[in-house]
Design a protein around this motif. Structure first.
Motif, PDB file in Angstrom:
ATOM      1  N   LYS A 217       0.831  -1.215   0.000  1.00 22.95           N
ATOM      2  CA  LYS A 217       0.000   0.000   0.000  1.00 22.95           C
ATOM      3  C   LYS A 217       0.867   1.266   0.000  1.00 22.95           C
ATOM      4  N   SER A 218       2.115   1.148  -0.400  1.00 21.19           N
ATOM      5  CA  SER A 218       2.988   2.329  -0.465  1.00 21.19           C
ATOM      6  C   SER A 218       2.463   3.295  -1.535  1.00 21.19           C
ATOM      7  N   PRO A 219       2.002   4.495  -1.138  1.00 25.93           N
ATOM      8  CA  PRO A 219       1.449   5.419  -2.142  1.00 25.93           C
ATOM      9  C   PRO A 219       2.455   5.781  -3.222  1.00 25.93           C
ATOM     10  N   SER A 220       3.711   6.075  -2.840  1.00 27.42           N
ATOM     11  CA  SER A 220       4.676   6.480  -3.867  1.00 27.42           C
ATOM     12  C   SER A 220       5.053   5.291  -4.742  1.00 27.42           C
ATOM     13  N   GLY A 221       5.166   4.100  -4.135  1.00 25.55           N
ATOM     14  CA  GLY A 221       5.467   2.907  -4.929  1.00 25.55           C
ATOM     15  C   GLY A 221       4.370   2.637  -5.948  1.00 25.55           C
ATOM     16  N   ARG A 222       3.132   2.721  -5.518  1.00 26.86           N
ATOM     17  CA  ARG A 222       2.002   2.453  -6.426  1.00 26.86           C
ATOM     18  C   ARG A 222       1.884   3.509  -7.524  1.00 26.86           C
ATOM     19  N   ARG A 223       2.133   4.778  -7.147  1.00 28.39           N
ATOM     20  CA  ARG A 223       2.059   5.850  -8.148  1.00 28.39           C
ATOM     21  C   ARG A 223       3.134   5.665  -9.214  1.00 28.39           C
ATOM     22  N   ASN A 224       4.365   5.426  -8.759  1.00 28.56           N
ATOM     23  CA  ASN A 224       5.477   5.253  -9.699  1.00 28.56           C
ATOM     24  C   ASN A 224       5.255   4.043 -10.599  1.00 28.56           C
ATOM     25  N   ALA A 225       4.748   2.958 -10.027  1.00 30.72           N
ATOM     26  CA  ALA A 225       4.570   1.738 -10.821  1.00 30.72           C
ATOM     27  C   ALA A 225       3.504   1.945 -11.899  1.00 30.72           C
ATOM     28  N   LEU A 226       2.423   2.617 -11.546  1.00 31.01           N
ATOM     29  CA  LEU A 226       1.348   2.809 -12.539  1.00 31.01           C
ATOM     30  C   LEU A 226       1.794   3.807 -13.614  1.00 31.01           C
ATOM     31  N   TYR A 227       2.534   4.817 -13.171  1.00 27.00           N
ATOM     32  CA  TYR A 227       3.088   5.785 -14.129  1.00 27.00           C
ATOM     33  C   TYR A 227       4.038   5.063 -15.103  1.00 27.00           C
ATOM     34  N   GLY A 228       4.913   4.225 -14.545  1.00 26.67           N
ATOM     35  CA  GLY A 228       5.840   3.471 -15.395  1.00 26.67           C
ATOM     36  C   GLY A 228       5.088   2.523 -16.320  1.00 26.67           C
ATOM     37  N   ALA A 229       4.050   1.894 -15.820  1.00 24.51           N
ATOM     38  CA  ALA A 229       3.276   0.948 -16.639  1.00 24.51           C
ATOM     39  C   ALA A 229       2.613   1.664 -17.809  1.00 24.51           C
ATOM     40  N   TRP A 230       2.126   2.878 -17.563  1.00 23.01           N
ATOM     41  CA  TRP A 230       1.534   3.664 -18.655  1.00 23.01           C
ATOM     42  C   TRP A 230       2.574   3.894 -19.754  1.00 23.01           C
ATOM     43  N   LEU A 231       3.774   4.344 -19.348  1.00 22.91           N
ATOM     44  CA  LEU A 231       4.816   4.638 -20.345  1.00 22.91           C
ATOM     45  C   LEU A 231       5.233   3.366 -21.086  1.00 22.91           C
ATOM     46  N   CYS A 232       5.367   2.277 -20.345  1.00 24.76           N
ATOM     47  CA  CYS A 232       5.806   1.013 -20.973  1.00 24.76           C
ATOM     48  C   CYS A 232       4.730   0.489 -21.920  1.00 24.76           C
ATOM     49  N   GLY A 233       3.470   0.611 -21.544  1.00 24.53           N
ATOM     50  CA  GLY A 233       2.380   0.202 -22.439  1.00 24.53           C
ATOM     51  C   GLY A 233       2.364   1.071 -23.688  1.00 24.53           C
ATOM     52  N   THR A 234       2.637   2.362 -23.498  1.00 26.51           N
ATOM     53  CA  THR A 234       2.633   3.286 -24.635  1.00 26.51           C
ATOM     54  C   THR A 234       3.697   2.901 -25.664  1.00 26.51           C
ATOM     55  N   VAL A 235       4.874   2.535 -25.199  1.00 23.26           N
ATOM     56  CA  VAL A 235       5.909   2.155 -26.178  1.00 23.26           C
ATOM     57  C   VAL A 235       5.586   0.811 -26.826  1.00 23.26           C
ATOM     58  N   LEU A 236       4.937  -0.079 -26.064  1.00 23.27           N
ATOM     59  CA  LEU A 236       4.507  -1.355 -26.667  1.00 23.27           C
ATOM     60  C   LEU A 236       3.563  -1.095 -27.846  1.00 23.27           C
ATOM     61  N   GLY A 237       2.715  -0.064 -27.695  1.00 27.28           N
ATOM     62  CA  GLY A 237       1.756   0.256 -28.749  1.00 27.28           C
ATOM     63  C   GLY A 237       2.360   1.084 -29.882  1.00 27.28           C
ATOM     64  N   SER A 238       3.636   1.465 -29.741  1.00 27.01           N
ATOM     65  CA  SER A 238       4.241   2.372 -30.722  1.00 27.01           C
ATOM     66  C   SER A 238       5.347   1.754 -31.561  1.00 27.01           C
ATOM     67  N   VAL A 239       6.081   0.796 -30.998  1.00 28.92           N
ATOM     68  CA  VAL A 239       7.221   0.230 -31.740  1.00 28.92           C
ATOM     69  C   VAL A 239       7.158  -1.299 -31.731  1.00 28.92           C
ATOM     70  N   GLY A 240       7.968  -1.914 -32.585  1.00 31.50           N
ATOM     71  CA  GLY A 240       7.978  -3.376 -32.697  1.00 31.50           C
ATOM     72  C   GLY A 240       8.805  -4.021 -31.597  1.00 31.50           C
ATOM     73  N   MET A 241       8.421  -5.212 -31.200  1.00 30.59           N
ATOM     74  CA  MET A 241       9.142  -5.963 -30.183  1.00 30.59           C
ATOM     75  C   MET A 241      10.029  -7.016 -30.874  1.00 30.59           C
ATOM     76  N   ALA A 242      10.964  -7.607 -30.114  1.00 30.97           N
ATOM     77  CA  ALA A 242      11.952  -8.508 -30.730  1.00 30.97           C
ATOM     78  C   ALA A 242      12.065  -9.842 -29.965  1.00 30.97           C
TER      79      ALA A 242
END
Ligand code: NAD
Length: 361
Positions: A217-242
């Motif tokens: 329930k760490s607020p900063s841990g949860r915020r950072n993780a969801l923020y990071g997940a958004w960015l990582c999902g965004t790149v998954l939707g933008s470039v090819g994987m290998a």
């Protein structure tokens, strides 16, 4: 920005989703439905999160037409057909998916068929909510389609909704997200924006996971993780994987291994292998982890946060290593480092036993 990192040519396509990120942001859902010009939402969830779907239905009151709480892993088309029947019966004019990648998948499958506006409220780090990609299963066969209709219109990120995601699931889900960013760093069609997003996503996730492992329930841990997940999902939707994604799809599909755990185990091995060819591109991972190399650093980090490290612990049969190696090289695809069957076999063998990753000559 270092001159050495500057790309001299690139093309950029920005996916046009609206993102709302805030603790407690779920309270804005009714306004979001109205802003889309809608008034009858079908709320989607898995059976496991039916209570959350009911709470959301209550929260948005008369803007909710109904709930459908049978979203299922791998988006089976018969479930989509059933949900489509409900959508038509209640004359819904938009969907709200609350949950992980499986629920988001159902919302996308409905949008693909109806072009109906979608709101997604993610509760894991899968990142599917910001990609125009839909994976669905018919008669046990999984296929993937990409279409602008599939991209959700609005994503509401509310870190408080992830407090209940168990620490072990949080760790594997986030490492799955991290894998998208790792492969985005060396993607053939990367651009300066995706590289920035990938680096920022990696930093956010790597900082978050030890905090979440210590306190879910760490607020900063949860915020950072969801923020990071958004960015990582965004790149998954933008470039090819290998190579990494190819190996995970092959292993997951062939031996029915759990998706996020498989990604978590393979990542250090695929990165260590590709690091031989593109050490500079993978350096942000090593630097963030304060490690001598990205692959070894990821392996040590995975152990530190109690992530799974051996495919044998997921139930993969040892006799399947050769079959998986055959499949992984049967369909050529781009990777920053060329590879042969013997090298892929070695990667899978190391991951099977939970050994530290190696460059694999
Ligand atoms: P999931 O959605 O299957 O969720 C797993 C279980 O955890 C479900 O029962 C779910 O209800 C529950 N859950 C979700 N959030 C919770 C929370 N906060 N607290 C307690 N329980 C919670 O798992 P996932 O890893 O989010 O998604 C995996 C699926 O997403 C896979 O099928 C994968 O292929 C797909 N995916 C698709 C894309 C894409 O771009 N198309 C991207 C990533 C993943």
């Amino acid at each position: 920005m270092s001159g050495a990192m500057m790309q001299s040519s690139f093309e950029v396509q920005i996916n046009p989703a609206k993102i709302i990120f805030e603790d407690g942001a779920i309270s804005k859902t009714a306004r979001v439905v109205q802003d889309l010009g809608c008034s009858k939402a079908l709320v989607l969830s898995t059976p496991h999160q039916a209570d959350q779907a009911d709470d959301l239905a209550e929260l948005i009151g008369e803007l909710c037409a109904s709930t459908y709480t049978n979203a299922t892993m791998h988006t089976p088309t018969d479930v989509t057909s059933e949900a489509l029947g409900v959508l038509e019966d209640v004359r819904a004019d938009c969907t709200i998916a609350i949950g992980g990648g499986s629920t988001t998948g159902l919302g996308k499958a409905l949008a693909y068929r109806t072009d109906m506006p979608q709101i997604v409220i993610p509760t894991t780090y899968a990142g599917s909510e910001v990609t125009p990609i839909l994976g669905q299963t018919e008669d046990g066969v999984k296929t993937t389609v990409s279409d602008p209709k599939i991209l959700p219109e609005v994503v509401i990120y509310d870190p408080e909704l992830t407090y209940g995601l168990p620490a072990a699931m949080s760790v594997t889900s986030a490492l799955n997200a991290l894998a998208h960013a790792a492969e985005a760093l060396y993607a053939q069609n990367r651009n300066p924006i995706t590289s920035l997003q990938a680096r920022e996503g990696i930093e956010a996730l790597i900082a978050a996971l030890p905090e979440i492992a210590a306190d879910p329930k760490s607020p900063s841990g949860r915020r950072n993780a969801l923020y990071g997940a958004w960015l990582c999902g965004t790149v998954l939707g933008s470039v090819g994987m290998a190579l990494h994604h190819k190996l995970c799809h092959t292993l997951g599909g062939t031996f029915d291994l759990p998706h996020a755990e498989t990604h978590a185990i393979i990542l250090p091995h695929a990165v260590a292998f590709n690091e031989v060819a593109v050490p500079d591109l993978l350096k942000p991972i090593a630097t963030t982890l304060r490690a001598a190399s990205a692959g070894a650093g990821l392996f040590d980090y995975a152990k530190q946060i109690s992530a799974p490290t051996a495919l044998k612990d997921l139930g993969m049969p040892e006799g399947g290593i050769d079959h998986a190696a055959d499949l992984a090289v049967s369909n050529p695809y781009w990777n920053p480092r060329a590879f042969e069957r013997s090298q892929v076999r070695r990667i899978i063998e190391n991951a099977y036993h939970g050994r530290p990753p190696e460059p694999v000559d």
